[in-house]
Design an enzyme around this catalytic site. Structure first.
Site, mmCIF file in Angstrom:
data_model
loop_
_atom_site.group_PDB
_atom_site.id
_atom_site.type_symbol
_atom_site.label_atom_id
_atom_site.label_comp_id
_atom_site.label_asym_id
_atom_site.label_seq_id
_atom_site.Cartn_x
_atom_site.Cartn_y
_atom_site.Cartn_z
ATOM 1 N N ASN A 105 48.031 6.600 37.342
ATOM 2 C CA ASN A 105 48.046 7.845 36.554
ATOM 3 C C ASN A 105 49.217 8.694 37.003
ATOM 4 O O ASN A 105 49.648 8.611 38.158
ATOM 5 C CB ASN A 105 46.731 8.606 36.792
ATOM 6 C CG ASN A 105 46.657 9.895 35.983
ATOM 7 O OD1 ASN A 105 47.056 9.938 34.830
ATOM 8 N ND2 ASN A 105 46.161 10.959 36.606
ATOM 9 N N HIS A 107 50.344 12.641 37.514
ATOM 10 C CA HIS A 107 49.698 13.943 37.668
ATOM 11 C C HIS A 107 50.769 14.999 37.964
ATOM 12 O O HIS A 107 51.638 14.778 38.818
ATOM 13 C CB HIS A 107 48.680 13.884 38.812
ATOM 14 C CG HIS A 107 47.923 15.154 38.970
ATOM 15 N ND1 HIS A 107 46.931 15.532 38.091
ATOM 16 C CD2 HIS A 107 48.035 16.156 39.873
ATOM 17 C CE1 HIS A 107 46.465 16.711 38.457
ATOM 18 N NE2 HIS A 107 47.111 17.112 39.537
ATOM 19 N N SER A 134 53.309 13.360 40.679
ATOM 20 C CA SER A 134 52.898 12.230 41.517
ATOM 21 C C SER A 134 52.361 11.117 40.637
ATOM 22 O O SER A 134 51.725 11.381 39.617
ATOM 23 C CB SER A 134 51.768 12.646 42.471
ATOM 24 O OG SER A 134 52.064 13.842 43.141
ATOM 25 N N ASP A 143 42.042 12.195 40.722
ATOM 26 C CA ASP A 143 43.393 12.434 41.264
ATOM 27 C C ASP A 143 43.471 12.231 42.786
ATOM 28 O O ASP A 143 44.240 12.916 43.471
ATOM 29 C CB ASP A 143 43.858 13.872 40.925
ATOM 30 C CG ASP A 143 43.885 14.124 39.430
ATOM 31 O OD1 ASP A 143 44.144 13.175 38.681
ATOM 32 O OD2 ASP A 143 43.634 15.274 39.014
HETATM 33 C C1 GRF Z 1 51.751 15.297 31.588
HETATM 34 O O1 GRF Z 1 51.978 16.588 32.074
HETATM 35 C C2 GRF Z 1 51.104 14.481 32.667
HETATM 36 O O2 GRF Z 1 51.531 14.827 33.957
HETATM 37 C C3 GRF Z 1 49.664 14.836 32.496
HETATM 38 O O3 GRF Z 1 49.466 14.993 31.111
HETATM 39 C C4 GRF Z 1 50.701 15.299 30.483
HETATM 40 C C5 GRF Z 1 50.955 14.248 29.458
HETATM 41 O O4 GRF Z 1 52.055 14.532 28.632
HETATM 42 N N1 GRF Z 1 48.837 13.819 33.091
HETATM 43 P P1 GRF Z 1 52.594 13.434 27.633
HETATM 44 O O5 GRF Z 1 51.482 13.113 26.639
HETATM 45 O O6 GRF Z 1 52.994 12.231 28.428
HETATM 46 O O7 GRF Z 1 53.752 14.078 26.934
#
Ligand code: GRF
Length: 186
Positions: A105, A107, A134, A143
């Site tokens: 994932n 984050h 991260s 997370d």
């Molecule tokens: C990003 O900020 C990511 O860090 C978080 O959700 C958002 C996703 O944005 N997990 P996108 O759909 O990839 O534009």
């Protein structure tokens, strides 16, 4: 035996990290884009690129059913690695067990700081000088799995959560494909 180089990306929305993973794919192949939102904008983009897509409205089934149907679909597409990219659902312990060590994932904070939501507002409110993003392995705890890579982004004095989010997002797009290239080899 699952092939880790066959990657699926799970999205719920716009999918900008998904696009970065597809456009910078090297050493892995994105074989499927999957979503719990049949109208997620990222699905149209993927179809336009000729990438297979899968969607099931998570409101139409219960959580356990959703995860069982998703897991079967991923096996059907011979997926070996699952990349979450703005996938706004917590996977069930059953699903995590099926794909142990193969789910990652992204984050928007420097984990272990600021797990959960509103990371940019929390980093600014805390007076931090540096934020970032991260990539981590997904476990049952939100997370909290092993961190595979970080990118740091300085917080400017006049930053708002929105302006910080924009710069962190740009860092996410560079970090995720780089970490993925390494991760699929381990
Ligand atoms: C990003 O900020 C990511 O860090 C978080 O959700 C958002 C996703 O944005 N997990 P996108 O759909 O990839 O534009």
């Amino acid at each position: 035996m699952r092939d880790p180089k066959r990657v699926t990306i799970l999205i719920s929305g716009r999918g900008s990290n998904m696009r970065a993973l597809v456009e910078q794919a090297a050493g892995y192949e994105v074989v499927l884009i999957a979503s719990n939102k049949p109208h997620a904008a990222g699905l149209d983009w993927a179809r336009g690129r000729g990438i297979q897509t899968w969607a099931l409205d998570s409101k139409s089934v219960d959580k356990a059913q959703f995860d069982r149907i998703l897991s079967a679909a991923l096996d059907h597409h011979d997926v070996g690695t699952i990349a979450l990219a703005g996938f706004m659902r917590i996977l069930t312990p059953w699903f995590v067990e099926q794909w142990r060590g193969r789910i990652v994932n992204i984050h928007p904070s420097l984990l272990p700081k600021y797990r959960g939501l509103d990371t940019h507002a929390r980093a600014i409110a805390a007076g931090d000088a540096i934020s970032g993003c991260s990539i981590h392995i997904v476990t049952e705890e939100l997370d909290a799995g092993e961190v595979l890579g970080h990118a740091e982004v300085p917080i400017e004095p006049d930053d708002t959560p929105t302006s910080l989010e924009e710069r962190v997002l740009a860092a996410e797009h560079a970090l995720y494909p780089r970490v993925m290239r390494k991760f699929v080899r381990r």
